[in-house]
Design a protein around this motif. Sequence first.
Motif, PDB file in Angstrom:
ATOM      1  N   GLY A  88       0.796  -1.230   0.000  1.00 45.95           N
ATOM      2  CA  GLY A  88       0.000   0.000   0.000  1.00 45.95           C
ATOM      3  C   GLY A  88       0.821   1.268   0.000  1.00 45.95           C
ATOM      4  O   GLY A  88       0.463   2.226  -0.672  1.00 45.95           O
ATOM      5  N   ILE A  89       1.901   1.309   0.785  1.00 45.66           N
ATOM      6  CA  ILE A  89       2.755   2.489   0.848  1.00 45.66           C
ATOM      7  C   ILE A  89       4.203   2.014   0.712  1.00 45.66           C
ATOM      8  O   ILE A  89       4.620   1.088   1.410  1.00 45.66           O
ATOM      9  N   GLU A  90       4.934   2.681  -0.142  1.00 51.51           N
ATOM     10  CA  GLU A  90       6.329   2.291  -0.346  1.00 51.51           C
ATOM     11  C   GLU A  90       7.130   2.496   0.939  1.00 51.51           C
ATOM     12  O   GLU A  90       7.054   3.559   1.560  1.00 51.51           O
ATOM     13  N   PRO A  91       7.899   1.478   1.355  1.00 49.50           N
ATOM     14  CA  PRO A  91       8.648   1.626   2.602  1.00 49.50           C
ATOM     15  C   PRO A  91       9.893   2.500   2.440  1.00 49.50           C
ATOM     16  O   PRO A  91      10.448   2.609   1.348  1.00 49.50           O
ATOM     17  N   ALA A  92      10.321   3.100   3.548  1.00 47.26           N
ATOM     18  CA  ALA A  92      11.600   3.808   3.566  1.00 47.26           C
ATOM     19  C   ALA A  92      12.714   2.769   3.619  1.00 47.26           C
ATOM     20  O   ALA A  92      12.533   1.677   4.141  1.00 47.26           O
ATOM     21  N   ILE A  93      13.858   3.127   3.075  1.00 43.23           N
ATOM     22  CA  ILE A  93      14.999   2.212   3.063  1.00 43.23           C
ATOM     23  C   ILE A  93      15.719   2.284   4.404  1.00 43.23           C
ATOM     24  O   ILE A  93      16.000   3.374   4.912  1.00 43.23           O
ATOM     25  N   ASP A  94      16.026   1.101   4.956  1.00 42.06           N
ATOM     26  CA  ASP A  94      16.829   1.033   6.175  1.00 42.06           C
ATOM     27  C   ASP A  94      18.292   1.126   5.765  1.00 42.06           C
ATOM     28  O   ASP A  94      18.815   0.226   5.113  1.00 42.06           O
ATOM     29  N   HIS A  95      18.953   2.219   6.159  1.00 40.74           N
ATOM     30  CA  HIS A  95      20.331   2.442   5.733  1.00 40.74           C
ATOM     31  C   HIS A  95      21.366   1.804   6.641  1.00 40.74           C
ATOM     32  O   HIS A  95      22.556   1.954   6.413  1.00 40.74           O
ATOM     33  N   ASP A  96      20.913   1.152   7.724  1.00 45.36           N
ATOM     34  CA  ASP A  96      21.875   0.520   8.624  1.00 45.36           C
ATOM     35  C   ASP A  96      21.649  -0.983   8.641  1.00 45.36           C
ATOM     36  O   ASP A  96      20.625  -1.454   9.121  1.00 45.36           O
ATOM     37  N   PRO A  97      22.605  -1.770   8.121  1.00 45.39           N
ATOM     38  CA  PRO A  97      22.417  -3.222   8.067  1.00 45.39           C
ATOM     39  C   PRO A  97      22.507  -3.889   9.432  1.00 45.39           C
ATOM     40  O   PRO A  97      22.150  -5.055   9.568  1.00 45.39           O
ATOM     41  N   THR A  98      22.955  -3.179  10.463  1.00 47.89           N
ATOM     42  CA  THR A  98      23.099  -3.797  11.779  1.00 47.89           C
ATOM     43  C   THR A  98      21.747  -4.295  12.280  1.00 47.89           C
ATOM     44  O   THR A  98      20.798  -3.523  12.315  1.00 47.89           O
ATOM     45  N   PRO A  99      21.673  -5.573  12.680  1.00 49.43           N
ATOM     46  CA  PRO A  99      20.415  -6.037  13.268  1.00 49.43           C
ATOM     47  C   PRO A  99      20.125  -5.226  14.527  1.00 49.43           C
ATOM     48  O   PRO A  99      21.036  -4.874  15.271  1.00 49.43           O
ATOM     49  N   GLY A 100      18.868  -4.915  14.751  1.00 49.89           N
ATOM     50  CA  GLY A 100      18.518  -4.156  15.955  1.00 49.89           C
ATOM     51  C   GLY A 100      18.551  -2.656  15.770  1.00 49.89           C
ATOM     52  O   GLY A 100      18.222  -1.913  16.692  1.00 49.89           O
ATOM     53  N   VAL A 101      18.989  -2.200  14.599  1.00 45.45           N
ATOM     54  CA  VAL A 101      18.985  -0.757  14.326  1.00 45.45           C
ATOM     55  C   VAL A 101      18.342  -0.530  12.962  1.00 45.45           C
ATOM     56  O   VAL A 101      18.717  -1.182  11.991  1.00 45.45           O
ATOM     57  N   VAL A 102      17.388   0.372  12.900  1.00 49.54           N
ATOM     58  CA  VAL A 102      16.878   0.793  11.597  1.00 49.54           C
ATOM     59  C   VAL A 102      17.133   2.279  11.458  1.00 49.54           C
ATOM     60  O   VAL A 102      16.932   3.052  12.390  1.00 49.54           O
ATOM     61  N   GLU A 103      17.639   2.661  10.306  1.00 46.68           N
ATOM     62  CA  GLU A 103      18.067   4.039  10.122  1.00 46.68           C
ATOM     63  C   GLU A 103      17.449   4.574   8.836  1.00 46.68           C
ATOM     64  O   GLU A 103      17.664   4.030   7.757  1.00 46.68           O
ATOM     65  N   PHE A 104      16.650   5.628   9.009  1.00 45.43           N
ATOM     66  CA  PHE A 104      15.919   6.177   7.868  1.00 45.43           C
ATOM     67  C   PHE A 104      16.318   7.621   7.618  1.00 45.43           C
ATOM     68  O   PHE A 104      16.761   8.319   8.528  1.00 45.43           O
ATOM     69  N   HIS A 105      16.124   8.051   6.388  1.00 43.61           N
ATOM     70  CA  HIS A 105      16.244   9.464   6.051  1.00 43.61           C
ATOM     71  C   HIS A 105      14.867   9.977   5.676  1.00 43.61           C
ATOM     72  O   HIS A 105      14.202   9.383   4.831  1.00 43.61           O
ATOM     73  N   LEU A 106      14.461  11.046   6.310  1.00 43.75           N
ATOM     74  CA  LEU A 106      13.202  11.687   5.925  1.00 43.75           C
ATOM     75  C   LEU A 106      13.505  13.132   5.599  1.00 43.75           C
ATOM     76  O   LEU A 106      14.229  13.810   6.337  1.00 43.75           O
ATOM     77  N   ARG A 107      12.925  13.577   4.495  1.00 45.17           N
ATOM     78  CA  ARG A 107      13.117  14.961   4.091  1.00 45.17           C
ATOM     79  C   ARG A 107      11.741  15.526   3.774  1.00 45.17           C
ATOM     80  O   ARG A 107      11.011  14.955   2.958  1.00 45.17           O
ATOM     81  N   ALA A 108      11.409  16.618   4.443  1.00 45.22           N
ATOM     82  CA  ALA A 108      10.130  17.278   4.164  1.00 45.22           C
ATOM     83  C   ALA A 108      10.389  18.410   3.196  1.00 45.22           C
ATOM     84  O   ALA A 108      11.331  19.188   3.373  1.00 45.22           O
TER      85      ALA A 108
END
Length: 488
Positions: free
Chosen positions: A59-79
């Motif tokens: 339904g909605i395109e997901p943001a890319i997780d830029h950190d491959p480390t398990p237990g950490v998700v790292e996103f970039h958001l730009r308004a």
Amino acid sequence: MRTICCLTLLLFTACDDTESATQDDAAAMIEPDAAPPQPDATPPEPDAALEDPLLEVSGIEPAIDHDPTPGVVEFHLRAARKHILIARDMAYEGYAYNDQMPGPLLQARIGDEIVVHFTNDLPEPTTIHWHGLRVPNDMDGNPRIQTPVQPGETFTYRFIARDAGTYWYHPHVRTNEQLEKGLYGPIVIQRAEEPEYDLERVLVLDDILWDEDGLPPFLASMPERMHGRFGNVMLTNGRAEAIPGTAKQGQVELWRIMNTANARTMSLEIDGASFRVVGTDGGPLSEPYETDQLLVPVGQRYNVEIRYDEPGTVSLQSLLPRRNAVGQIEFVPFTMFEVEVEETGDSMREVPFVAGEPLPFRRTNTEAELVFDAVNGPNGLEWQLNGQTMPEDPLFTFQEGDTVRFTLVNKQAPEHPFHLHGQFMTITPDGRAATEQPGLKDTVLVPGRSTVEVTAYMDNPGRWMAHCHILEHAALGMMAEFVVEDAD
Ligand code: C2O
Ligand code: CU
């Protein structure tokens, strides 16, 4: 006087003038749909293979997780500003996160650290609020605590995903305008073990007040100040055009439904399939329940399990109030989303329910009363909490661990979806089916001239906002704070 009656996409039209539009009027209605599922754009990452992949949510395109480390998700958001297309020939100049409206789906597992590098390329300051997530106080986007992010600046939000469920994010500065312009997106936090549905869908329901010039001025009409800004176009996942989904007889899906409108409470029905509620604002229920209609005030979410017992069309309908020829209000079902179910002759697949932790019983140890009212101030209509317009000082101080019996008293006819930041609450049952809503909530509807009792669990220390989620009411004063003092 504004009419929008000649659009090619109109299913049917109520030529309404927005000057006199009230909560009871629904104007032009356009057949909406969900955006088609987007391919997963995440590049394969070596360490990611160590973890089970995240649920695929359509339904909605997901943001890319830029950190491959398990237990950490790292996103970039730009308004940033964005020319937003809501249908083939309907657009407006709005705002978007990562050029998407709604903003990208943020996904994580319970216990993960979520890092969001936020860039503000808007022409005005903003913050991000993680609606429903129990984040640390200084990560909550409260502009009285976090200095808003100025145009051209960045800020990194960082918090642990403490609770599984369906949440959302949006700004908390000039919220009635920034959100309506397109700044909102879904969040899904999953548990270690989740039921294996054939498909999960996120359905972000909204409405927008639109005309050929774009978005009409904000807070300019008395009805908007009185009832909040009601749209004349219904949106599902940002679209006003139908693109039906597909499924097969015998399949079971999870629909994660949320209402991100500025003001419109949605009465939803699901036709053509059997369904049950398996999760609320605060995540998975310990016991699912069945219902005919979901009353979803702005801010709330429901996770609904859908069973395609029969082939045919399954639809999510919103009952929209409309004035008929003799001036009476009637409710007209309007299709927000539709699935074509292919005949297979298969019997229903059984998807074992994975229960949420039952809520431990907690005796209330303190009480508070919140009165919702309005007055005519020097600048016109003002909305008040406990006799104050936009109070400066916190209205209440609680201790961490307090279990509060909160009495919410609405003195006027317009309703108020009351939202607490940083904590959950439950609705105390009063025996009326309409208010029988199990599960944890962060937003609770207080209907016109009535009283609702909730139990609030003050488990997250800090100075938090408490406000009406009709964003125009909040902008006109119905915005307060409370303090939860740290236990140590
Ligand atoms: Cu979703 Cu203070 O808000
Ligand atoms: Cu309100």
